[in-house]
Design an enzyme around this catalytic site. Structure first.
Site, PDB file in Angstrom:
ATOM      1  N   CYS A 211       0.842  -1.207   0.000  1.00 23.29           N
ATOM      2  CA  CYS A 211       0.000   0.000   0.000  1.00 23.29           C
ATOM      3  C   CYS A 211       0.876   1.257   0.000  1.00 23.29           C
ATOM      4  O   CYS A 211       1.526   1.552  -0.985  1.00 23.29           O
ATOM      5  CB  CYS A 211      -0.972  -0.046   1.181  1.00 23.29           C
ATOM      6  SG  CYS A 211      -2.325   1.137   1.033  1.00 23.29           S
TER       7      CYS A 211
ATOM      8  N   HIS B 242      -3.427  -5.731   1.130  1.00 21.50           N
ATOM      9  CA  HIS B 242      -2.693  -5.932   2.384  1.00 21.50           C
ATOM     10  C   HIS B 242      -2.582  -7.407   2.791  1.00 21.50           C
ATOM     11  O   HIS B 242      -3.392  -7.878   3.593  1.00 21.50           O
ATOM     12  CB  HIS B 242      -3.393  -5.169   3.505  1.00 21.50           C
ATOM     13  CG  HIS B 242      -3.221  -3.691   3.416  1.00 21.50           C
ATOM     14  ND1 HIS B 242      -2.263  -3.004   4.125  1.00 21.50           N
ATOM     15  CD2 HIS B 242      -3.870  -2.766   2.677  1.00 21.50           C
ATOM     16  CE1 HIS B 242      -2.345  -1.708   3.847  1.00 21.50           C
ATOM     17  NE2 HIS B 242      -3.309  -1.540   2.966  1.00 21.50           N
TER      18      HIS B 242
ATOM     19  N   GLU C 147      -0.655  -8.624   4.907  1.00 20.83           N
ATOM     20  CA  GLU C 147      -0.377  -8.740   6.351  1.00 20.83           C
ATOM     21  C   GLU C 147      -1.651  -8.726   7.185  1.00 20.83           C
ATOM     22  O   GLU C 147      -1.605  -9.012   8.385  1.00 20.83           O
ATOM     23  CB  GLU C 147       0.593  -7.626   6.793  1.00 20.83           C
ATOM     24  CG  GLU C 147      -0.027  -6.272   7.108  1.00 20.83           C
ATOM     25  CD  GLU C 147      -0.401  -5.456   5.869  1.00 20.83           C
ATOM     26  OE1 GLU C 147      -0.517  -6.039   4.768  1.00 20.83           O
ATOM     27  OE2 GLU C 147      -0.597  -4.236   6.002  1.00 20.83           O
TER      28      GLU C 147
END
Lengths: 232, 90
Positions: free
Chosen positions: A85, A194, A196
């Protein structure tokens, strides 16, 4: 394996990235934007957020920070670097990846669980995926529209530098549905979604099996571990 | 003190979602004269000494490497002005 996660002023997913690194089986190392010291890490993550309040352009001021000099050098030596991002925006501003990222074409911030296709498994961050594998990870951005001129786009496509492509919906007007890119060598990868945020059951996207059980993002961090082991 | 103004615009061939949003708002308030809007940036750089060729060269380099990302934007003008600070006396 030790993976550094850089914190810039305005980073907000640095702790999440550290947690993903830990869940994948590596040791996270906090790196500071104002340092010139990478603490000897084996790989580097530039996390999501709004570094410097997105002033000037998203990622532009962070790209000029002291630590980025070291990150650019390390990338040149083949050290794996992942930008998520805002981290992707930093990589683009630092010219480690081609093209640019601009405000979403519809003008709104978007937050959704996003289906992606893995287009390139020949990178340090995607080797644990199958070519063409479809995954779901959260996406949240206001300025994730990938653009490049026709010549750059043709080169990116021709050399297989698209790593992730949006499926179902193009959430931000990105050209060619591009969600993530690699450099030619494959050690530098950037993506708007994302991974994560999809690493632990109970905290990821919904799947048909159960609510919030999606952990498709974990393979990104496992890939870099495998990559390091293969090189050792 | 002399000021150098740098103007940056999104590349003409690329999307300008910000400009589109402004154009949409103009249409909603009933403006009919405006066909299109593009939004750029204006930087005012105050310099210490006189604006000579070396300073302008420096500013051009800053403009093309920092103030604009020439992948997505163009530096459209660099102009030196004596002072543009309101109320400042010469």
């Amino acid at each position: 394996m030790r993976i550094g996660v850089v914190t810039f002023p305005g980073s907000l997913d640095d702790r999440d990235a550290q947690r993903a690194v830990r869940l994948a089986g590596a040791e996270p190392v906090a790196l500071w934007h104002g340092d010139h010291d990478l603490h000897g890490v084996d790989a580097i993550v530039l996390p999501g957020g709004f570094s410097y309040g997105d002033y000037l352009r998203c990622g532009a001021i962070a790209a000029l920070s002291p630590i980025m000099r070291e990150v650019v050098d390390a990338a040149g030596r083949g050290v794996p670097v992942l930008g998520i991002c805002n981290g992707f925006q930093v990589l683009v501003e630092a010219h480690l990846l081609p093209g640019g990222l601009i405000r979403n074409d519809h003008g709104r911030f978007v937050c959704r669980d996003q289906r992606l296709r893995v287009e390139s498994t020949g990178t340090a961050w995607t080797s644990a995926f199958r070519e063409g594998q479809e995954i779901v990870v959260p996406l949240k951005n206001g300025e994730g529209g990938f653009i490049a001129d026709a010549e750059t786009l043709a080169r990116i496509e021709g050399e297989g530098q698209v790593v992730f492509r949006y499926l179902d919906v193009n959430p931000n007007g990105s050209l060619h549905d591009i969600a993530g890119l690699r450099n030619e060598r494959g050690n530098v990868v950037g993506l708007m979604p994302h991974p994560e945020h999809a690493v632990e059951p109970g905290f990821g996207p919904d799947t048909t099996a159960a609510m919030r059980s999606g952990t498709d993002g974990l393979a990104v961090f496992r890939s870099v571990l495998e990559h390091a082991l293969a090189r050792a | 003190m002399p000021t150098i103004v740098v103007e940056v615009m999104p590349k003409a061939e690329l999307l300008d979602p910000q400009g589109k949003a402004v154009a949409g708002a103009l249409e909603r308030i009933g403006t009919t004269a405006v066909r299109d809007v593009r939004v750029g940036k204006r930087f005012e750089l105050t310099v210490d000494g006189p604006v000579d060729a070396a300073v302008l060269e420096d500013v051009r380099r800053i403009a093309e490497t920092v103030l604009a990302n020439t992948v997505i934007e163009d530096v459209v003008a660099i102009t030196a002005e004596e002072s543009i600070v309101p109320g400042e006396t010469h």
